[in-house]
Motif scaffolding. Structure first.
Motif, mmCIF file in Angstrom:
data_model
loop_
_atom_site.group_PDB
_atom_site.id
_atom_site.type_symbol
_atom_site.label_atom_id
_atom_site.label_comp_id
_atom_site.label_asym_id
_atom_site.label_seq_id
_atom_site.Cartn_x
_atom_site.Cartn_y
_atom_site.Cartn_z
ATOM 1 N N LEU A 95 1.136 -1.298 -0.393
ATOM 2 C CA LEU A 95 -0.186 -0.218 -0.666
ATOM 3 C C LEU A 95 1.026 1.099 -0.171
ATOM 4 C CD1 LEU A 95 -2.948 0.728 0.361
ATOM 5 C CD2 LEU A 95 -2.700 1.203 2.485
ATOM 6 N N LYS A 99 1.785 4.046 -2.818
ATOM 7 C CA LYS A 99 1.315 5.268 -2.513
ATOM 8 C C LYS A 99 2.744 6.393 -3.448
ATOM 9 C CE LYS A 99 -1.834 5.057 1.366
ATOM 10 N NZ LYS A 99 -1.305 5.398 2.579
ATOM 11 N N GLN A 126 -0.040 -7.009 -5.182
ATOM 12 C CA GLN A 126 -0.949 -6.128 -4.561
ATOM 13 C C GLN A 126 -0.624 -5.048 -5.643
ATOM 14 O OE1 GLN A 126 -1.098 -5.845 -0.546
ATOM 15 N NE2 GLN A 126 -1.753 -7.737 -0.226
ATOM 16 N N GLN A 129 -1.937 -3.554 -8.879
ATOM 17 C CA GLN A 129 -3.014 -3.462 -9.218
ATOM 18 C C GLN A 129 -3.191 -1.763 -7.823
ATOM 19 O OE1 GLN A 129 -1.714 -5.736 -8.868
ATOM 20 N NE2 GLN A 129 -3.321 -7.650 -8.659
ATOM 21 N N MET A 130 -3.099 -1.699 -7.045
ATOM 22 C CA MET A 130 -2.738 -0.964 -5.954
ATOM 23 C C MET A 130 -2.774 0.919 -6.691
ATOM 24 S SD MET A 130 -1.892 -2.522 -2.329
ATOM 25 C CE MET A 130 -3.119 -2.819 -1.120
ATOM 26 N N ALA A 132 -3.077 1.080 -9.638
ATOM 27 C CA ALA A 132 -3.864 1.562 -10.643
ATOM 28 C C ALA A 132 -4.613 2.350 -10.207
ATOM 29 C CB ALA A 132 -4.044 0.432 -11.624
ATOM 30 N N ALA A 133 -4.701 1.386 -9.043
ATOM 31 C CA ALA A 133 -6.779 1.922 -8.392
ATOM 32 C C ALA A 133 -6.426 3.401 -7.843
ATOM 33 C CB ALA A 133 -7.221 1.114 -8.042
ATOM 34 N N MET A 134 -5.326 4.245 -7.499
ATOM 35 C CA MET A 134 -4.769 5.354 -6.128
ATOM 36 C C MET A 134 -4.856 6.129 -8.313
ATOM 37 S SD MET A 134 -1.798 4.573 -3.799
ATOM 38 C CE MET A 134 -2.623 3.168 -2.620
ATOM 39 N N ASN A 136 -6.322 6.175 -10.882
ATOM 40 C CA ASN A 136 -7.939 5.223 -11.682
ATOM 41 C C ASN A 136 -7.135 5.337 -12.478
ATOM 42 O OD1 ASN A 136 -10.429 5.571 -12.081
ATOM 43 N ND2 ASN A 136 -10.339 7.986 -12.420
ATOM 44 N N TRP A 137 -6.310 4.869 -12.828
ATOM 45 C CA TRP A 137 -6.391 3.889 -14.130
ATOM 46 C C TRP A 137 -6.522 3.032 -14.786
ATOM 47 C CZ3 TRP A 137 -0.552 5.094 -14.942
ATOM 48 C CH2 TRP A 137 0.244 6.606 -15.502
ATOM 49 N N PRO A 138 -6.792 2.157 -15.820
ATOM 50 C CA PRO A 138 -7.183 0.680 -16.029
ATOM 51 C C PRO A 138 -5.651 -0.145 -15.616
ATOM 52 C CG PRO A 138 -6.664 1.490 -18.151
ATOM 53 C CD PRO A 138 -6.647 2.891 -17.450
ATOM 54 N N GLN A 139 -6.176 -1.411 -15.395
ATOM 55 C CA GLN A 139 -4.738 -2.439 -14.901
ATOM 56 C C GLN A 139 -4.566 -3.197 -15.903
ATOM 57 O OE1 GLN A 139 -5.794 -3.004 -11.453
ATOM 58 N NE2 GLN A 139 -6.422 -4.657 -11.497
ATOM 59 N N ASP A 210 1.661 8.908 3.773
ATOM 60 C CA ASP A 210 0.952 7.987 4.418
ATOM 61 C C ASP A 210 2.141 7.010 4.306
ATOM 62 O OD1 ASP A 210 0.911 6.470 6.657
ATOM 63 O OD2 ASP A 210 -1.069 6.945 6.703
ATOM 64 N N GLU B 71 -11.338 -2.745 -13.411
ATOM 65 C CA GLU B 71 -11.966 -1.672 -12.671
ATOM 66 C C GLU B 71 -13.310 -1.584 -12.652
ATOM 67 O OE1 GLU B 71 -10.705 -3.127 -15.871
ATOM 68 O OE2 GLU B 71 -8.502 -2.126 -15.136
ATOM 69 N N ALA B 104 -6.496 -0.281 -1.685
ATOM 70 C CA ALA B 104 -6.221 1.128 -2.243
ATOM 71 C C ALA B 104 -6.944 1.722 -2.101
ATOM 72 C CB ALA B 104 -5.430 1.033 -3.496
ATOM 73 N N PHE B 175 -12.912 2.591 -19.469
ATOM 74 C CA PHE B 175 -11.538 2.971 -19.641
ATOM 75 C C PHE B 175 -10.954 1.633 -20.159
ATOM 76 C CE2 PHE B 175 -9.894 4.552 -15.989
ATOM 77 C CZ PHE B 175 -10.234 3.656 -14.939
#
Lengths: 249, 317, 535
Positions: A95, A99, A126, A129-130, A132-134, A136-139, A210, B71, B104, B175
């Motif tokens: 995580l 970040k 992880q 994927q984390m 990408a989520a942060m 806001n992109w596709p993975q 953090d 997604e 996340a 996307f």
């Protein structure tokens, strides 16, 4: 286009790890370390995309102590253009790593981030994927074939049932499987050139994110040893045991 | 507080590993709710509702979730996570793909690949490819956990009648796009996921003799494995290699034939549920980890084994 | 097409104690020199294995502030023991009766691999370029026949020698002087000795195989600083060898066994002798309940001065055990190897700056304390060809009464590969089955070495005649490769000779002991081989 490739320094995959007696972890002193194997695939794929002419720059990033820079040097030696070392002397969980990588992405603005699918030390699977989520992109995880188009990538993924093809718009995060490619060897002159390529230094705790670990490692131990079972006298007894006792056939 | 488990399915049927994850989830908290997100997947929701350990089923039926794109799926899970302390899925390519996105979004650290639940916040998970086990405690309020399915018994499938509650789809980012899925259609199951693996070693003495292994594997619907020695000797291609440098397998039944049990090989199969060793050398190290050892000449034992199996008519396909 | 070329002042082959000392000394004498070290291991230290009780004499000269600079040389020898083992008995030999060369009170128990890692750091600080993972695979010559440099191996070839996806062509490294510091039986050093007749007039070289394990034991079993040696059982009196047991830091014991490769019985297996040795009741109790954490093996040079080849040739020098500077009665080669490298460095600076000939190396070497040591030690090993008892009596007279100054020099009569007797004339040896606690099999041992070689690459153990193992060796000697190889690289399966080259830990025993010299060890792809930790 520009690629950010993330590489991690781990205990070499050939080394038989040794659990510490006090349960605090595994021995790492004088143990051969290497780049996490699928991270080499991530670097290789980036270099291939650069060789195809579609990618202009590859930036390799690592997070860890000073020696972690070796992994960036290795990426530079096989074709990355410059490096970033985010220094941290303590373990950061995925995580926190995600970040930090997000910060690096915001600064570098790459079109793609390539990572290994999983590190062979903590086996978390992880970080990509984390990240990408942060962002806001596709993975695309477990990638075994990457086709770069103008504004997207078509990617074949290794899933339990077989193969899955997805198309992700850019920018995107790609995590690489070992079957994606065969990483090249660095040549001596390229290793020397890599020594002269720049590696930017950052300090993890100064990045304003953090990175406190949330998961506490209570103890590490050797897996329980399996005990010998029984010897059967003949095939008939074996089949009967498997059917009636173990109930597996 | 309760557990939200994300079901894996193909819009028609529940994937069996979800049952293992359900039994693991019930060890965290008895109040297990299962989210079935898919397209035209009502039958799956019914199937899940019948699982006695499941207390409630959340059904989200929308084309958005037809192919479980992470997604699209992760925001749905995140939105429904409010009421739960634990979000759980199987640690296979399904769960591994979307769960970290949920973690996340919730700013929580994920605990991956759990093989044992000690308490709602303390878990055991393998690290270094299973060469060590770590006991970890999650200090997050909300915990994302993926479960290694083979470490837990599947939950019983029938007898329950949980309530099915419909939940709304959420906006999708648009996307990423699913293109196609090609399921591996090999005559035999994949080595990595097969329920039964029959492996041959150098005791087979030649590539032709692997036919004896193949015959048993066909009968048991098993995958065929091999020791490094057999691969090096050229008896079989290296994608069959089980061990430290090959594949690590955890089947219900592992049958090692003519394999002495070099430690590199053991590293790849010692987590199997039941291990059978057939070897003519009674001192072979493989016997020290086998549940059932048969000290015999494999060239006699294998044909006999096949004919015994043929007598059974209960073998699962 | 010509390969890529890089030019250096000095190219050094092998990052062991001698090569690293050469590099450090060169930079100390002449900081402007361009120096590169090639190392076949995946990192410095990965292929280093030694006892090791270090005499710091050379280190004191090379880096006098080694203590302040944090050298991993910490455990001073505090107590010494010597045991003669009978099958069931053991006799402690009073240490005052040991020759002075076997006394260790000023020495340190170290991991040589760690010491090399530290030396490499010192060398890099001085500007030496070290390339781990790059084996030198070929000597390059100028038109006048002098050594021009070396080439690195092509990487990424498949079994048949075709290029794979990751293929990377080897490159040429040219130098004013090339230094070969590959250690015992270096595969390029061997070629050079032959090509330049460097061993002309010398006795055949003598070798041993050293096997080592690291054990973690209980506090009660551990006595930091204790150095112990044994002779006798399980070897017969005609076989030269013995054990070392060094109590290092962190409750670890470095346990090893050395056997002269001039042994006669083709049924002998050095690995199994070592395992059996541990079952002696005097030894077993030292390790019972402990845990074996490392294993490895490496050949060592025992020939001494009589077998030491000429160490210089046009354009190149041999240093350390690539030539053979180990002091056998002391059972130490690190300080002599380091010193030989330092002398080589002085020679090279004189050669480059003042055009002195490389033969200066031999002049300086003969004036040095290394030569004096080796001269005094020269008669010990050959005297053991008379058997253990006479060897000990002679060594007592030679080393204690005359301090190595007897006015004659004993000869090594045979090369090690000539020593085997036909299998049917020698007794078979029944080795006990390993128990998996104190004694182990070869497979679980090689696992601990972290050894791997990329699959699908050319086999690096070359047979001159592929029929010989079955048609001659098997019949005559029951194919001894099955036993002298400590990790089971060689097997006879159904009348077929199998080479499991990926298990090879680069000990070079096969290259030495094969009765017809039919096996040639060449460097495999870089980074292959063991990944030793603190060996």
């Amino acid at each position: 286009m520009k690629i950010l490739v993330a590489v991690k320094r781990v205990i070499d995959y050939n080394v038989q790890i040794r659990v510490k007696e006090d349960g605090s972890g595994v021995h790492t002193d004088n143990v051969k370390m290497s780049t996490n194997p699928p991270d080499d695939n991530a670097t290789e794929e980036s270099v291939k995309l650069k060789e195809s002419g579609k990618v202009k720059e590859i930036v390799a990033v690592t997070i860890g102590d000073d020696k972690a820079q070796e992994t960036v040097r290795k990426a530079l030696a096989v074709g990355a253009d410059r490096g970033i070392h985010v220094k941290s002397d303590t373990y950061i969980e995925p995580l926190g790593i995600a970040k930090i990588l997000k910060k690096v992405v915001e600064k570098e603005k790459p079109d793609m981030v390539f990572l290994g699918k999983q590190a062979i030390d903590d086996d978390c699977n992880q970080t990509g994927q984390m990240l990408a989520a942060m962002l806001n992109w596709p993975q695309a995880t477990f990638s075994s074939k990457v086709t770069l188009k103008d504004k997207s990538m078509e990617i074949v993924r290794e899933i339990d049932e077989g193969l899955e093809t997805v198309e992700v718009n850019l920018p995107a995060v790609v995590t690489c499987d070992l079957r994606l490619n065969e990483p090249r060897y660095a040549s001596l002159p390229n290793i020397m050139k890599a020594k002269k390529k720049p590696i930017d230094q950052m300090v993890a705790k100064d990045l304003g994110v953090d990175i406190t670990n949330r998961v506490q490692q209570l103890k590490v131990e050797e897996p329980p040893k399996r005990k010998a079972g029984i010897k059967v006298a003949n095939v008939a007894e074996l089949v009967s045991k498997l059917k009636n006792e173990a109930k597996v056939i | 507080m309760s557990v939200l488990l994300i079901a894996e399915h193909n819009n028609k049927n529940l994937k069996p590993f979800t049952l293992n994850a359900i039994s693991a989830a019930s060890k965290i908290d008895a109040e297990v709710h299962v989210l079935v997100a898919g397209s035209g997947c009502e039958s799956v929701a019914k199937e899940v509702a019948a699982v006695p350990l499941v207390k409630k089923v959340l059904l989200c039926d929308s084309p958005n979730y037809q192919n479980y794109l992470p997604e699209n799926l992760a925001p749905l899970v995140t939105k429904n996570a409010d009421k739960y302390d634990h979000i759980v899925a199987s640690a296979n390519t399904f769960g591994k793909n979307f769960m970290p996105r949920v973690a996340a979004a919730l700013d929580t650290s994920q605990v991956s690949d759990v093989i044992k639940v000690n308490s709602p916040d303390t878990f055991v998970r393998p690290i270094y490819a299973g060469n060590a086990f770590a006991t970890v405690k999650s200090n997050d309020k909300k915990r994302c956990v993926t479960i290694r399915p083979t470490s837990f018994e599947p939950a019983p499938k029938t007898g329950g009648s949980a309530q099915v509650e419909k939940v709304d789809a959420v906006d999708v980012p648009n996307f990423s796009k699913f293109v196609k899925r090609e399921e591996t259609k090999s005559e035999r199951p994949e080595l990595g996921t097969a329920r039964i693996v029959v492996s041959g070693g150098r005791g087979l003495e030649s590539g032709e003799n692997f036919k004896l292994i193949n015959d048993i594997a066909d009968k048991l619907n098993a995958a065929v494995g091999a020791s490094r020695a057999a691969v090096d000797a050229g008896y079989i291609s290296n994608d069959h290699q089980v061990g430290q440098t090959g594949k690590v397998v955890v089947p219900d039944l592992y049958i090692a034939v003519g394999i002495s049990g070099a430690i590199q090989h053991l590293a790849g199969m010692k987590e199997s549920k039941i291990i059978v060793a057939i070897n003519k050398d009674g001192e072979a190290p493989i016997f020290s980890i086998a549940d059932y050892g048969l000290e015999a000449d494999l060239f006699k034992a294998l044909p006999e084994f096949l004919s015994e199996l043929n007598k059974l008519n209960t073998i699962q396909k | 097409m010509a390969r890529e070329t890089m030019q250096y002042d000095v190219v050094i082959v092998g990052a062991g104690p001698s090569g690293l000392s050469t590099a450090i000394k060169l930079k100390q004498l002449e900081p402007k020199l361009n120096i590169c070290i090639l190392e076949k291991g995946a990192e410095v230290g990965a292929h280093i294995l030694s006892g090791n009780v270090l005499e710091t004499r050379a280190l004191d000269e090379l880096l006098p502030k080694w203590k302040e600079q944090g050298a991993p040389v910490k455990t001073k020898v505090s107590k010494e023991k010597f045991l003669f083992l009978g099958k069931k008995s053991s006799l402690s030999w009073p240490t005052w009766l040991l020759p002075a060369v076997q006394k260790n009170h000023n020495n340190y128990i170290v991991s040589l691999a760690n010491l090399c890692r530290w030396l490499a750091e010192q060398a890099e600080k001085l500007g030496v370029e070290i390339f781990p993972g790059f084996p030198a695979s070929e000597v390059l010559y100028n038109e006048d026949g002098s050594v021009k440099g070396v080439a690195t191996l092509d990487m990424g070839l498949d079994k048949e020698g075709n290029k794979k996806d990751g293929y990377q062509e080897g490159m040429e490294l040219h130098a004013k002087v090339t230094v070969f510091s590959e250690g015992c039986r270096g595969h390029l050093g061997k070629q050079l000795i032959k090509k330049f007749n460097l061993d002309e007039g010398k006795n055949p070289q003598q070798y041993g195989i050293g096997l080592k394990e690291i054990w973690e034991v209980s506090e009660e079993q551990h006595q930091e600083g204790l150095v112990m040696h044994t002779a006798g059982w399980p070897l017969d009196s005609k076989t030269y060898g013995g054990s070392f047991i060094y109590h290092a830091e962190n409750k670890q014991i470095f346990l090893g066994y050395v056997i002269g490769l001039d042994y006669q019985n083709p049924h002998l297996s050095p690995f199994d002798e070592f395992q059996r040795f541990k079952t002696h009741k005097a030894i077993r109790k030292m390790f019972e309940g402990g845990k074996r954490i490392s294993f490895g093996a490496r050949a060592l040079i025992e020939g001494g001065l009589q077998s030491l080849p000429k160490m210089y040739m046009p354009g190149a020098l041999l240093v350390g055990c690539d030539a053979g500077t180990l002091n056998m009665p002391k059972i130490k080669g690190t300080h002599t190897a380091m010193k030989s490298g330092m002398i080589a460095a002085e020679t090279i600076v004189e050669h480059i700056k003042n055009k002195r000939k490389l033969s200066l190396y031999e002049e300086l070497f003969k004036k040095s304390w290394v030569y004096q040591e080796l001269h005094a030690a020269r008669n010990v090993k050959p005297s053991f060809s008379w058997g253990l008892l006479f060897g000990i009596i002679f060594t007592g007279i030679d080393q204690i009464l005359f301090r190595g100054k007897l006015p004659f020099t004993l000869k090594h009569k045979h090369a090690d590969h000539e020593a085997l007797k036909p299998a049917n004339q020698m007794p078979k040896i029944e080795y006990p089955k390993p128990d998996g606690k104190l004694t182990f099999d070869k497979t679980s041992s090689v696992y601990l070495t972290g050894t791997n070689h990329t699959e699908n690459q050319p086999v690096h153990l070359k047979l001159k005649n592929k029929y010989l193992p079955i048609q001659y060796n098997l019949r005559e000697y029951d194919e001894p490769a099955q036993r002298y190889c400590p990790v089971g690289v060689y097997e006879v399966q159904k009348n077929e000779f199998v080479i499991n080259s990926q298990n090879c830990i680069h000990c070079k025993t096969c290259d030495i002991k094969e009765p017809s010299q039919n096996i040639t060890w060449v460097a495999p792809e870089g980074g292959g081989g063991p990944k030793y930790g603190n060996m």
